[in-house]
Enzyme design. Structure first.
Site, mmCIF file in Angstrom:
data_model
loop_
_atom_site.group_PDB
_atom_site.id
_atom_site.type_symbol
_atom_site.label_atom_id
_atom_site.label_comp_id
_atom_site.label_asym_id
_atom_site.label_seq_id
_atom_site.Cartn_x
_atom_site.Cartn_y
_atom_site.Cartn_z
ATOM 1 C CE LYS A 46 -4.023 -2.110 2.307
ATOM 2 N NZ LYS A 46 -4.953 -1.983 3.460
ATOM 3 C CE1 TYR A 100 -9.389 -2.989 0.403
ATOM 4 C CE2 TYR A 100 -8.368 -1.128 -0.708
ATOM 5 C CZ TYR A 100 -8.273 -2.251 0.088
ATOM 6 O OH TYR A 100 -7.045 -2.645 0.578
ATOM 7 C CG PHE A 121 -12.983 2.015 7.084
ATOM 8 C CD1 PHE A 121 -12.568 1.353 5.938
ATOM 9 C CD2 PHE A 121 -13.599 1.268 8.086
ATOM 10 C CE1 PHE A 121 -12.757 -0.013 5.784
ATOM 11 C CE2 PHE A 121 -13.788 -0.096 7.949
ATOM 12 C CZ PHE A 121 -13.363 -0.736 6.788
ATOM 13 N NE ARG A 142 -6.152 -11.800 5.857
ATOM 14 C CZ ARG A 142 -6.853 -10.653 5.804
ATOM 15 N NH1 ARG A 142 -7.059 -10.021 4.647
ATOM 16 N NH2 ARG A 142 -7.334 -10.125 6.898
ATOM 17 C CG ASN A 201 -3.621 -2.011 6.999
ATOM 18 O OD1 ASN A 201 -3.514 -1.720 5.813
ATOM 19 N ND2 ASN A 201 -4.648 -2.673 7.478
ATOM 20 C CG HIS A 219 -5.549 -6.170 -0.171
ATOM 21 N ND1 HIS A 219 -6.768 -6.079 0.452
ATOM 22 C CD2 HIS A 219 -5.667 -7.139 -1.114
ATOM 23 C CE1 HIS A 219 -7.604 -6.964 -0.112
ATOM 24 N NE2 HIS A 219 -6.953 -7.613 -1.069
ATOM 25 C CD GLU A 254 -9.223 -9.174 -3.200
ATOM 26 O OE1 GLU A 254 -10.075 -8.773 -2.393
ATOM 27 O OE2 GLU A 254 -8.068 -9.530 -2.868
HETATM 28 P P1 ADP Z 1 -7.875 -6.548 5.944
HETATM 29 O O1 ADP Z 1 -7.076 -5.617 5.052
HETATM 30 O O2 ADP Z 1 -7.056 -7.020 7.121
HETATM 31 O O3 ADP Z 1 -8.540 -7.672 5.206
HETATM 32 P P2 ADP Z 1 -10.503 -5.280 6.094
HETATM 33 O O4 ADP Z 1 -10.856 -6.063 4.860
HETATM 34 O O5 ADP Z 1 -11.432 -5.359 7.264
HETATM 35 O O6 ADP Z 1 -9.045 -5.651 6.619
HETATM 36 O O7 ADP Z 1 -10.387 -3.739 5.719
HETATM 37 C C1 ADP Z 1 -9.808 -3.339 4.496
HETATM 38 C C2 ADP Z 1 -8.898 -2.179 4.757
HETATM 39 O O8 ADP Z 1 -9.664 -1.058 5.195
HETATM 40 C C3 ADP Z 1 -7.863 -2.381 5.878
HETATM 41 O O9 ADP Z 1 -6.719 -3.099 5.496
HETATM 42 C C4 ADP Z 1 -7.529 -0.940 6.251
HETATM 43 O O10 ADP Z 1 -6.636 -0.346 5.299
HETATM 44 C C5 ADP Z 1 -8.898 -0.272 6.113
HETATM 45 N N1 ADP Z 1 -9.598 -0.257 7.410
HETATM 46 C C6 ADP Z 1 -10.165 -1.306 8.051
HETATM 47 N N2 ADP Z 1 -10.711 -0.936 9.232
HETATM 48 C C7 ADP Z 1 -10.485 0.410 9.337
HETATM 49 C C8 ADP Z 1 -10.798 1.399 10.322
HETATM 50 N N3 ADP Z 1 -11.447 1.072 11.451
HETATM 51 N N4 ADP Z 1 -10.399 2.678 10.086
HETATM 52 C C9 ADP Z 1 -9.746 3.009 8.953
HETATM 53 N N5 ADP Z 1 -9.421 2.134 7.977
HETATM 54 C C10 ADP Z 1 -9.775 0.842 8.167
HETATM 55 MG MG MG Z 2 -10.006 -7.607 3.749
#
Ligand code: ADP
Ligand code: MG
Length: 140
Positions: free
Chosen positions: A11, A51, A59, A87, A114, A117, A128
């Site tokens: 990212k 997304y 968010f 993961r 973070n 992805h 994807e």
């Molecule tokens: P993951 O990436 O671990 O699969 P999710 O699919 O739940 O997590 O969420 C997709 C992405 O959205 C996350 O990786 C993060 O970048 C963003 N995200 C998730 N939860 C939050 C939050 N509470 N606040 C801001 N951004 C978030």
């Molecule tokens: Mg996810």
């Protein structure tokens, strides 16, 4: 365990800090092979499409802005149980909850920014991967 492919994205927070090599070292050390890769700069609309499953979440707009804020590296990882393994190497969504040694524990800046992805299931991995790559671009 079955040989699988999964979509990985490095990212904007990580490309900005020049961390692509350190992150990919973690995948390779875990036995995942990078079988397709490109660096691209998504538009906000493209990030929104990718997304789309999150479009009702609070968010979503912030996430799409962030994903379009700098280049990303999109890649296909291949290996035994690659979806789950990726993961595990990534760590929990929120770096505060991520296990020691995971990418998010070491590099993520916040729950939103973070660093990586990863697809969460075989069905989403297939969708994807096809979002970014044609079959010809994936060389195992
Ligand atoms: P993951 O990436 O671990 O699969 P999710 O699919 O739940 O997590 O969420 C997709 C992405 O959205 C996350 O990786 C993060 O970048 C963003 N995200 C998730 N939860 C939050 C939050 N509470 N606040 C801001 N951004 C978030
Ligand atoms: Mg996810």
């Amino acid at each position: 365990m079955a040989l699988e492919r999964t979509l990985s994205i490095i990212k904007p927070d990580a490309t900005r800090r020049n961390l692509t090599g350190k992150i990919n070292a973690k995948f390779e050390e875990a036995g995942l092979r990078i079988v397709a890769q490109k660096r691209i700069h998504l538009t906000k609309a493209q990030a929104g499409k990718f997304y789309e499953v999150h479009k009702e979440r609070p968010f979503y707009d912030e996430l799409c802005e962030f994903m379009a804020s700098a280049p990303v590296v999109v890649q296909v990882l291949e290996g035994d149980g690659a979806i789950t393994k990726n993961r595990e190497v990534m760590g929990a969504t929120n770096p505060a909850d991520a296990a020691a040694g995971t990418i998010r524990a070491e590099f993520a800046q916040s729950v939103g920014e973070n660093s990586v992805h990863g697809s969460d299931a075989p069905e989403t991995a297939a969708v994807e991967i096809a979002f970014f790559f044609s079959g010809l671009e994936i060389v195992g």
